[in-house]
Design a protein around this motif. Structure first.
Motif, PDB file in Angstrom:
ATOM      1  N   LEU A  63       0.830  -1.203   0.000  1.00  0.00           N
ATOM      2  CA  LEU A  63       0.000   0.000   0.000  1.00  0.00           C
ATOM      3  C   LEU A  63       0.872   1.263   0.000  1.00  0.00           C
ATOM      4  CD1 LEU A  63      -2.871   1.161   0.173  1.00  0.00           C
ATOM      5  CD2 LEU A  63      -2.683   1.034   2.672  1.00  0.00           C
ATOM      6  N   THR A  64       1.992   1.202   0.722  1.00  0.00           N
ATOM      7  CA  THR A  64       2.935   2.335   0.728  1.00  0.00           C
ATOM      8  C   THR A  64       3.503   2.559  -0.667  1.00  0.00           C
ATOM      9  OG1 THR A  64       3.530   1.834   3.030  1.00  0.00           O
ATOM     10  CG2 THR A  64       5.030   3.248   1.789  1.00  0.00           C
ATOM     11  N   PHE A  65       3.848   1.468  -1.359  1.00  0.00           N
ATOM     12  CA  PHE A  65       4.311   1.564  -2.750  1.00  0.00           C
ATOM     13  C   PHE A  65       3.261   2.257  -3.618  1.00  0.00           C
ATOM     14  CE2 PHE A  65       3.199  -0.592  -6.737  1.00  0.00           C
ATOM     15  CZ  PHE A  65       4.229  -0.155  -7.567  1.00  0.00           C
ATOM     16  N   PHE A  66       2.015   1.836  -3.455  1.00  0.00           N
ATOM     17  CA  PHE A  66       0.931   2.381  -4.275  1.00  0.00           C
ATOM     18  C   PHE A  66       0.781   3.890  -4.048  1.00  0.00           C
ATOM     19  CE2 PHE A  66      -3.624   3.393  -4.783  1.00  0.00           C
ATOM     20  CZ  PHE A  66      -3.801   3.013  -6.099  1.00  0.00           C
ATOM     21  N   ILE A  67       0.789   4.309  -2.791  1.00  0.00           N
ATOM     22  CA  ILE A  67       0.585   5.722  -2.458  1.00  0.00           C
ATOM     23  C   ILE A  67       1.772   6.575  -2.922  1.00  0.00           C
ATOM     24  CG2 ILE A  67       0.341   7.361  -0.550  1.00  0.00           C
ATOM     25  CD1 ILE A  67      -1.156   5.131   0.968  1.00  0.00           C
ATOM     26  N   ARG A  69       3.986   5.898  -5.268  1.00  0.00           N
ATOM     27  CA  ARG A  69       4.057   5.956  -6.741  1.00  0.00           C
ATOM     28  C   ARG A  69       2.986   6.912  -7.268  1.00  0.00           C
ATOM     29  NH1 ARG A  69       6.410   2.818 -10.883  1.00  0.00           N
ATOM     30  NH2 ARG A  69       5.287   2.900 -12.856  1.00  0.00           N
ATOM     31  N   TRP A  70       1.843   6.926  -6.630  1.00  0.00           N
ATOM     32  CA  TRP A  70       0.782   7.859  -7.018  1.00  0.00           C
ATOM     33  C   TRP A  70       1.267   9.305  -6.864  1.00  0.00           C
ATOM     34  CZ3 TRP A  70      -4.996   7.027  -5.284  1.00  0.00           C
ATOM     35  CH2 TRP A  70      -5.807   7.965  -5.912  1.00  0.00           C
ATOM     36  N   ILE A  71       1.852   9.600  -5.711  1.00  0.00           N
ATOM     37  CA  ILE A  71       2.341  10.960  -5.451  1.00  0.00           C
ATOM     38  C   ILE A  71       3.507  11.303  -6.389  1.00  0.00           C
ATOM     39  CG2 ILE A  71       3.413  12.472  -3.740  1.00  0.00           C
ATOM     40  CD1 ILE A  71       1.960  10.837  -1.581  1.00  0.00           C
ATOM     41  N   GLY A  72       4.453  10.369  -6.516  1.00  0.00           N
ATOM     42  CA  GLY A  72       5.628  10.621  -7.346  1.00  0.00           C
ATOM     43  C   GLY A  72       5.320  10.680  -8.817  1.00  0.00           C
ATOM     44  N   GLY A  73       4.356   9.875  -9.280  1.00  0.00           N
ATOM     45  CA  GLY A  73       4.015   9.848 -10.703  1.00  0.00           C
ATOM     46  C   GLY A  73       2.983  10.874 -11.108  1.00  0.00           C
ATOM     47  N   GLY A  74       2.249  11.411 -10.141  1.00  0.00           N
ATOM     48  CA  GLY A  74       1.274  12.448 -10.461  1.00  0.00           C
ATOM     49  C   GLY A  74      -0.095  11.938 -10.847  1.00  0.00           C
ATOM     50  N   HIS A  75      -0.265  10.623 -10.926  1.00  0.00           N
ATOM     51  CA  HIS A  75      -1.586  10.056 -11.231  1.00  0.00           C
ATOM     52  C   HIS A  75      -1.687   8.667 -10.609  1.00  0.00           C
ATOM     53  CE1 HIS A  75       0.166   7.345 -14.253  1.00  0.00           C
ATOM     54  NE2 HIS A  75       0.865   8.384 -14.684  1.00  0.00           N
TER      55      HIS A  75
END
Length: 421
Positions: A63-67, A69-75
């Motif tokens: 879940l930490t990876f998901f969040i 990557r969402w913040i870092g990737g912008g979507h």
């Protein structure tokens, strides 16, 4: 943001290893109870708790990876095959946690954790770079549609694992009658398919580690609705030796492997999916590796794989497995209905101004929904319990996986961007 994405990749690797350790601990929980000098129930209780905590830590890392990557990737990270499969693995883990919290059966982890590990490993085959969203994906309906559809499929995956457990629990490998032997062959076929999936990972990562590469120049000819002919020339790079080379192509460069100087066969022209030639080639290598691996395992254990696993399932009531499998699918069905059909049609209207377009992925999502509708009908109205229901649960997830993976191999559609690798 690059440091955040690096952390995201690292924590994802941590999640993968925690899932692997969780699976090992569940094996110790179930198999070790037989050899425990103490109370077997105490052994199961203690190791079951350890297994669940380790698996839960894996989910938290995931879940930490998901969040991040969402913040870092912008979507939201569900826009390509790598991101979607990682989210699907996380969703399967979430579904497992829900089902395990209700029934507290450690054996569920023995069969569900390998599914999670495989999906995570399969995701790693695809490019892991953050890719910009195409216009059709730049919608909040993407978040709603993809996440709910994947969550529904995740509960179908847990139902599949439990259905497989039921079959392994109830098939009698000591019987020699025609019906019993037929059941033994079918369940062993399922085990063989599982070994082929492992063979897929072995072949891909082995050739990748060896640095193998072959490049072809492919010319693609297309004719528009107006009858105008156009052609496109592009390079196609393989990371496994080309048993099947791209249709209408010439070799540009090829690393040495068993004297091969060109592809052995040409991919059929009717396989029009994104990178269909490379995917077909990978599937063939998976089957070859699976056959070799299966043969080696049978040579060592000298009996069917299912017959070796069967004793591990004796500690659980088959009626419980039947009921839990049905409950998992029953939970997933309305979620999948909303995500894969209702929300998908709303998104389709927003992106392409139509609710339904008979796109291949749309059609197979509908087929999947109809299949599980029939499953629930047969279960509730026709009394299909036990082995009939279990086989439906196993076949159903095969339909799901074809919808996710197989459609991109054979067909081209609006969803084909998800299959780029």
């Amino acid at each position: 943001m690059s440091s955040l994405l690096t952390f995201s990749s690292d924590i994802f690797l941590v999640a993968f290893f925690l899932y692997c350790f969780g699976f090992i601990f569940y094996i110790i929980t179930v198999a070790g109870a037989k050899f425990s000098n103490r109370d077997p129930k105490a052994h199961i209780r203690r190791w079951g708790r350890i297994s669940f905590v380790v698996s839960l830590l894996g989910f938290i890392s995931h879940l930490t990876f998901f969040i991040t990557r969402w913040i870092g990737g912008g979507h939201i990270p569900t826009s390509n095959m790598y991101e979607f499969m990682t989210f699907l693995a996380m969703a399967v883990m979430f579904a497992f946690i829900v089902v395990y919290a209700i029934y507290r059966k450690p054996l569920i982890g023995v069969f569900t954790l390998p599914l999670v590990v495989f999906i995570v490993a399969y995701a790693s085959v695809f490019p892991q770079e953050v890719q910009p969203l195409i216009p059709a994906l730049n919608s909040y309906w993407l978040k709603i549609h993809v996440t709910t559809a994947a969550l529904g499929e995740a509960f179908f995956g847990v139902g599949f694992a439990l259905s497989l457990m039921y079959l392994l629990r109830t098939v009698d490998f000591k019987e020699t009658g025609a019906s019993a032997r037929r059941s033994q062959r079918w369940i062993e076929l399922v085990m063989f398919v599982g070994i082929v999936l492992i063979g897929f990972l072995v072949s891909v990562f082995a050739f990748r580690a060896a640095g193998y590469e072959a490049t072809f120049t492919q010319e693609t000819v297309s004719i528009s609705d107006a009858g105008v002919e156009s052609s496109k020339v592009e390079d196609v790079t393989y990371t496994t030796p080309p048993i099947f080379k791209p249709y209408n192509s010439q070799v540009t460069s090829m690393d040495s492997f068993l004297g091969m100087k060109d592809g052995l066969f040409e991919t059929p022209h009717w396989m029009q999916g994104v990178d269909a030639a490379r995917k077909l080639n990978t599937i063939v290598w998976a089957i070859i590796a699976g056959l070799i691996l299966y043969g080696l395992i049978r040579l060592v254990i000298r009996k069917p794989i299912a017959a070796v696993i069967h004793p591990l399932t004796r500690a659980i009531d088959p009626d419980d497995l039947d009921e839990i499998s049905y409950r998992a699918i029953a939970i997933g069905y309305p979620i999948f209905t909303l995500g894969a059909l209702v929300f998908a049609m709303i998104w389709a209207y927003e992106a392409w101004s139509r609710f339904w377009g008979w796109d291949p992925k749309e059609v197979w999502a509908l087929i999947t929904w109809l299949y599980y509708t029939a499953f629930l009908h047969l279960r509730l109205s026709r009394g299909w319990h036990g082995s009939k229901s279990a086989w439906l649960g196993v076949i159903g997830f095969i339909v799901v996986m074809f919808t996710l993976v197989g459609v991109n191999l054979v067909l081209v559609g609006l969803h084909s961007y998800a299959g780029v690798d």
